[in-house]
Design a protein around this motif. Structure first.
Motif, PDB file in Angstrom:
ATOM      1  N   GLU A   1     -18.361 -36.072  -4.896  1.00  0.00           N
ATOM      2  CA  GLU A   1     -19.118 -34.831  -4.321  1.00  0.00           C
ATOM      3  C   GLU A   1     -18.735 -34.379  -2.817  1.00  0.00           C
ATOM      4  N   GLU A   2     -18.078 -35.482  -2.222  1.00  0.00           N
ATOM      5  CA  GLU A   2     -17.633 -35.540  -1.071  1.00  0.00           C
ATOM      6  C   GLU A   2     -16.564 -34.663  -0.674  1.00  0.00           C
ATOM      7  N   LYS A   3     -16.537 -33.480   0.241  1.00  0.00           N
ATOM      8  CA  LYS A   3     -15.775 -32.338   0.220  1.00  0.00           C
ATOM      9  C   LYS A   3     -14.346 -32.667   0.542  1.00  0.00           C
ATOM     10  N   GLU A   4     -14.028 -33.670   1.234  1.00  0.00           N
ATOM     11  CA  GLU A   4     -12.585 -34.050   1.495  1.00  0.00           C
ATOM     12  C   GLU A   4     -11.957 -34.704   0.492  1.00  0.00           C
ATOM     13  N   VAL A   5     -12.835 -35.448  -0.382  1.00  0.00           N
ATOM     14  CA  VAL A   5     -12.248 -35.738  -1.542  1.00  0.00           C
ATOM     15  C   VAL A   5     -11.866 -35.031  -2.826  1.00  0.00           C
ATOM     16  N   LEU A   6     -12.972 -33.932  -2.694  1.00  0.00           N
ATOM     17  CA  LEU A   6     -12.970 -32.828  -3.614  1.00  0.00           C
ATOM     18  C   LEU A   6     -11.411 -31.979  -3.394  1.00  0.00           C
ATOM     19  N   GLU A   7     -11.348 -31.350  -2.031  1.00  0.00           N
ATOM     20  CA  GLU A   7     -10.213 -30.668  -1.749  1.00  0.00           C
ATOM     21  C   GLU A   7      -8.927 -31.318  -2.341  1.00  0.00           C
ATOM     22  N   LEU A   8      -8.772 -32.453  -1.924  1.00  0.00           N
ATOM     23  CA  LEU A   8      -7.476 -33.241  -2.030  1.00  0.00           C
ATOM     24  C   LEU A   8      -7.218 -33.636  -3.409  1.00  0.00           C
ATOM     25  N   THR A   9      -8.386 -33.773  -4.216  1.00  0.00           N
ATOM     26  CA  THR A   9      -8.077 -34.045  -5.632  1.00  0.00           C
ATOM     27  C   THR A   9      -7.561 -32.720  -6.467  1.00  0.00           C
ATOM     28  N   LYS A  10      -7.970 -31.587  -5.970  1.00  0.00           N
ATOM     29  CA  LYS A  10      -7.658 -30.373  -6.605  1.00  0.00           C
ATOM     30  C   LYS A  10      -6.095 -30.022  -6.306  1.00  0.00           C
ATOM     31  N   GLN A  11      -5.735 -30.459  -5.189  1.00  0.00           N
ATOM     32  CA  GLN A  11      -4.264 -30.361  -4.882  1.00  0.00           C
ATOM     33  C   GLN A  11      -3.339 -31.299  -5.595  1.00  0.00           C
ATOM     34  N   PHE A  12      -3.838 -32.605  -5.800  1.00  0.00           N
ATOM     35  CA  PHE A  12      -3.176 -33.569  -6.679  1.00  0.00           C
ATOM     36  C   PHE A  12      -2.947 -32.929  -8.046  1.00  0.00           C
ATOM     37  N   LEU A  13      -4.139 -32.344  -8.520  1.00  0.00           N
ATOM     38  CA  LEU A  13      -4.438 -32.028  -9.881  1.00  0.00           C
ATOM     39  C   LEU A  13      -3.077 -30.982 -10.394  1.00  0.00           C
ATOM     40  N   TYR A  14      -2.979 -29.949  -9.302  1.00  0.00           N
ATOM     41  CA  TYR A  14      -1.849 -29.079  -9.475  1.00  0.00           C
ATOM     42  C   TYR A  14      -0.497 -29.948  -9.967  1.00  0.00           C
ATOM     43  N   TYR A  15      -0.127 -30.788  -9.141  1.00  0.00           N
ATOM     44  CA  TYR A  15       0.985 -31.453  -9.424  1.00  0.00           C
ATOM     45  C   TYR A  15       0.952 -32.034 -10.710  1.00  0.00           C
ATOM     46  N   ALA A  16      -0.180 -32.669 -11.160  1.00  0.00           N
ATOM     47  CA  ALA A  16      -0.281 -33.472 -12.296  1.00  0.00           C
ATOM     48  C   ALA A  16       0.032 -32.389 -13.490  1.00  0.00           C
TER      49      ALA A  16
END
Length: 454
Positions: free
Chosen positions: A349-364
């Motif tokens: 639920e941490e904002k920093e982790v959420l935003e970075l996770t979404k960016q990594f997911l696009y590469y996935a």
């Protein structure tokens, strides 16, 4: 397994084999999936610690599991050649080998765990979680390897539903144990991410005891009388199994360890980056269970037909599996793209982790396309017992193409951590192209050889 006469029958049999394997693989990976999700709820440091621990544990455990996978094509070809009497001896030797490998891993882990973790620039809490997560899950090494050996035997007989049932029983137990040990319930202390390792180890013991009981008491497995008479260890048989298994395990090791290597390289970034990277890799790996299951089903189907010298039938199964894998990869990519917010929120639920996770997911998303082709082809080649070339192709594509290009993108462009993921994508696609070329060459070679023999 049984002989089929047309494509419709082959597709039906393939799906009968595949679906239980898929449910089994997803259920098995669900343990790691829920380890990560529930550890993330305990805090970013716990998630990062489990990320580091998993990055060490996963490639090593998958390497050994890959070695033990040699039993599947061996038994499948014995059944195709009607040599069932040899099966009990081979399975028992596989059990001996799994025990020896487990002991070796435990000894190496005891010696290496501190030096390896000290090489990384980790926060104190992250290092603590990683260390004791590894120690906890390491207590389940022996039952995990024995279970996987027996599972390969069960699956090779075509009874993949049995393996599925073992995991469907074990996975909910693992989730409950995670809840107890991670968050501290029923009077148990809250271990955080370390509790995930404890829960997984206990679950491995349950899986092993269930598989032993099934093989010993349930038909048709009991007819082979695997445990009726204990045979002496045979180094010769171990060597024969390792000739097939080591290249399989090494190929899997090079594929899984490349992600671990990236995690280690990312240790210089923030805890949030490590946590987000782990979250995205964790979800992408969950989706990877689909092409991996197709790969395992193809090993059984192709191995059976090759053992019976029906090369055209083996080829039909091969392209059927590849087609299914490509279709699934498109669906998986769409899921990631459309549900990126929901997926990221699963882990933190941490904002920093959420935003970075979404960016990594696009590469996935691009991982899915490459894996949808490469994984099924690897299964086909294992069915042919063509494993040495696969090993070298994995080494070249992941470590000589993927990782170096990722390092260049991360350090000489503004992509930073995402550059490593771009390098992984390049390596995965290079591997898919090389594997397809090898399969095409091998099929033509075997066809010519059979024609000359006739």
């Amino acid at each position: 397994m049984y002989q089929t006469k047309n494509f419709k029958e082959k597709l039906k049999l393939f799906m009968i084999i595949l679906i239980p394997i898929l449910i089994t693989q997803v259920s098995m990976y669900a343990m790691n999936f829920f380890d990560t999700i529930m550890s993330g709820r305990a805090g970013a440091s716990d998630l990062a610690g489990v990320a580091i621990g998993s990055s060490i544990w996963t490639p090593i455990s998958m390497w050994i599991v890959g070695i033990l996978m040699a039993l599947s094509p061996i038994v499948a070809q014995m059944i195709g050649a009607r040599e069932d009497k040899k099966i009990p001896f081979v399975v028992q030797q596989g059990i001996w080998l799994s025990v020896i490998l487990a002991v070796g891993i435990i000894i190496i882990g005891f010696i290496a765990i501190n030096p390896v973790l000290e090489l990384m620039d980790l926060e104190a809490r992250v290092q603590h979680v990683a260390k004791f997560y590894l120690i906890s899950i390491g207590t389940g090494v022996l039952p995990l390897f024995v279970y996987n050996l027996l599972r390969c035997y069960i699956d090779a007989l075509g009874h993949t539903k049995t393996s599925m049932m073992i995991l469907l029983i074990s996975t909910p137990i693992n989730i409950v144990l995670n809840y107890i040990f991670i968050f501290g319930k029923l009077g148990v202390p809250a271990f955080g991410g370390i509790g995930a390792g404890i829960a997984s180890s206990l679950t491995y013991f349950i899986m092993m005891f269930l598989s032993i009981w099934i093989v010993h008491t349930i038909r048709p497995f009991r007819e082979h009388k695997i445990f009726k008479k204990v045979v002496k260890p045979s180094v010769k048989e171990w060597v024969e199994m390792m000739k097939i298994g080591v290249p399989i395990g090494s190929s899997i090791f090079f594929e899984t360890s490349i992600f671990s290597a990236v995690t280690f390289l990312l240790s210089v970034y923030s805890t949030y980056t490590i946590a987000a990277h782990q979250a995205a890799i964790n979800f992408a790996s969950l989706l990877y269970m689909i092409p991996l299951s197709i790969s395992m089903a193809l090993t059984i189907a192709v191995g059976f037909e090759v053992g019976a010298k029906r090369l055209q039938d083996a080829k039909t199964y091969a392209y059927t599996g590849i087609g299914v894998g490509m279709f699934i990869s498109i669906v998986s990519g769409a899921i990631i793209f459309l549900l990126d917010d929901q997926v990221a929120f699963l882990y933190s639920e941490e904002k920093e982790v959420l935003e970075l996770t979404k960016q990594f997911l696009y590469y996935a998303i691009f991982f899915q396309f490459a894996d949808g082709i490469a994984a099924p082809i690897q299964g086909v080649l294992r069915g042919y017992k063509d494993v040495n070339i696969t090993f070298w192709l994995s080494l070249v594509s992941y470590w000589l193409i993927g990782l170096p290009s990722g390092w260049i993108f991360a350090n000489y462009t503004n992509l930073d951590a995402f550059g490593y993921w771009l390098g992984l994508i390049i390596g995965l696609f290079a591997g898919a192209i090389m594997l397809y070329s090898r399969m095409y060459y091998l099929q033509r070679k075997l066809k010519q050889k059979l024609q000359m023999a006739d």
